[in-house]
Design an enzyme around this catalytic site. Structure first.
Site, PDB file in Angstrom:
ATOM      1  N   ASP A 210       0.851  -1.194   0.000  1.00 15.70           N
ATOM      2  CA  ASP A 210       0.000   0.000   0.000  1.00 15.70           C
ATOM      3  C   ASP A 210       0.884   1.242   0.000  1.00 15.70           C
ATOM      4  O   ASP A 210       2.100   1.145   0.102  1.00 15.70           O
ATOM      5  CB  ASP A 210      -0.892  -0.001   1.248  1.00 15.70           C
ATOM      6  CG  ASP A 210      -0.058  -0.059   2.518  1.00 15.70           C
ATOM      7  OD1 ASP A 210       0.348   1.008   2.994  1.00 15.70           O
ATOM      8  OD2 ASP A 210       0.209  -1.169   3.023  1.00 15.70           O
ATOM      9  N   ASP A 212       0.640   3.545   2.435  1.00 18.12           N
ATOM     10  CA  ASP A 212       0.441   4.123   3.759  1.00 18.12           C
ATOM     11  C   ASP A 212      -0.716   5.118   3.639  1.00 18.12           C
ATOM     12  O   ASP A 212      -1.771   4.741   3.136  1.00 18.12           O
ATOM     13  CB  ASP A 212       1.739   4.748   4.282  1.00 18.12           C
ATOM     14  CG  ASP A 212       1.793   4.815   5.802  1.00 18.12           C
ATOM     15  OD1 ASP A 212       1.302   3.865   6.444  1.00 18.12           O
ATOM     16  OD2 ASP A 212       2.319   5.788   6.338  1.00 18.12           O
TER      17      ASP A 212
END
Length: 287
Positions: A210, A212
């Site tokens: 991802d 974040d």
């Protein structure tokens, strides 16, 4: 002479690697309490391997609850000389995309766990050199292997080890991004510190799941996102591991394997008997 083994630390699914044979779960009692789980021993690519599910089978242990000393002590007791860590991380820079792999060469400690990240104390003082916290020889083997397999891999970077278990606030994520750090995770620093003290070569395969939450045009990180991308990453990680293991030397003779040579300050005659006994797998070369 012991059979020098190769340690793998990662998610529970990693031990389903094709060719990982003669599997046997081994329970190890340590002076630091229980490790994350039993250790799975076996053979892979003609080498003796020890696997540990970092958070326990079924993912039962928080990052801040990980007993790094017990995990690494157990690896040392089982004659592990190299550890390859596979872990999920968030990307802090746009160039690292989900399902990319980063091979960090630095850590930044944002935890409150430093006392739990060392075997020393209790009457024996040691100060390891940690300027280069990752074993470069092992990291380069992973890099060459990943590139040969055409994986999307990045050479080097700083891993910010946050405390968790919550993901970053947007302010924290933006600060880490603007400072130029590369990935953020919750687990690897303690492993790396304890591995260095135990004279085990250690390197991290950081699997991007991802962005974040610093990247405003992307959805912020969720457990569902992490799990989905971990599943996508799993086959790549397994392939790299199986190939990289073939390239490790038979004998541990890298600088990390002599990390304690000039690190222990307490004279041997002053070592408390109990501490010496507890650290026997780590200190026996020097006692």
């Amino acid at each position: 002479m012991p059979h020098h083994r190769i340690g793998l630390i990662g998610g529970s699914g990693l031990y389903h690697i094709e060719g990982f044979t003669t599997q046997k779960w081994v329970k190890v009692k340590t002076p630091f309490g229980p490790p994350s789980d039993d250790f799975l021993t076996g053979k892979l690519a003609g080498r003796e391997v020890v696997f540990l599910p970092r958070h326990g089978r079924g993912h039962r242990i928080l990052p801040s609850e990980l007993n790094h000393r017990a995990n690494i002590w157990g690896m040392k007791q089982l004659d592990v000389a190299w550890i390859i860590s596979v872990s999920a991380v968030g990307s802090l820079q746009a160039r690292y995309k989900p399902c990319d792999i980063v091979l960090p060469d630095q850590f930044l400690d944002r935890t409150k766990q430093s006392a739990a990240h060392s075997f020393f104390g209790r009457g024996i003082v040691g100060h390891i050199a940690f300027a280069e916290p990752i074993c470069e020889e092992l990291r380069q083997i992973l890099l060459r292997t990943a590139r040969a397999l055409k994986a999307r891999v990045h050479d080097g970077g700083t891993y910010v080890n946050m405390e968790g278990p919550a993901f970053s606030t947007r302010a924290e994520s933006l600060v880490n991004h603007r400072l130029g750090h590369d990935v953020v995770g919750m687990t690897n620093l303690g492993e790396a510190k304890c591995a260095r003290e135990a004279e085990i070569a250690y390197a991290t395969m950081a699997m991007i799941t991802d962005y974040d939450c610093w990247k405003a045009d992307e959805a912020h990180v969720t457990v569902e996102m992490v799990v989905a991308n971990l599943i996508k990453n799993a086959d790549t990680a397994k392939t790299i591991l199986a190939q990289a293991i073939r390239k490790l030397p038979a004998t541990p003779n890298w600088p990390c394997h002599a990390a304690l040579e000039n690190a222990i300050m307490t004279a041997k005659e002053l070592w408390p008997a109990r501490t010496k006994r507890e650290l026997e797998p780590i200190l026996k070369k020097y006692s």
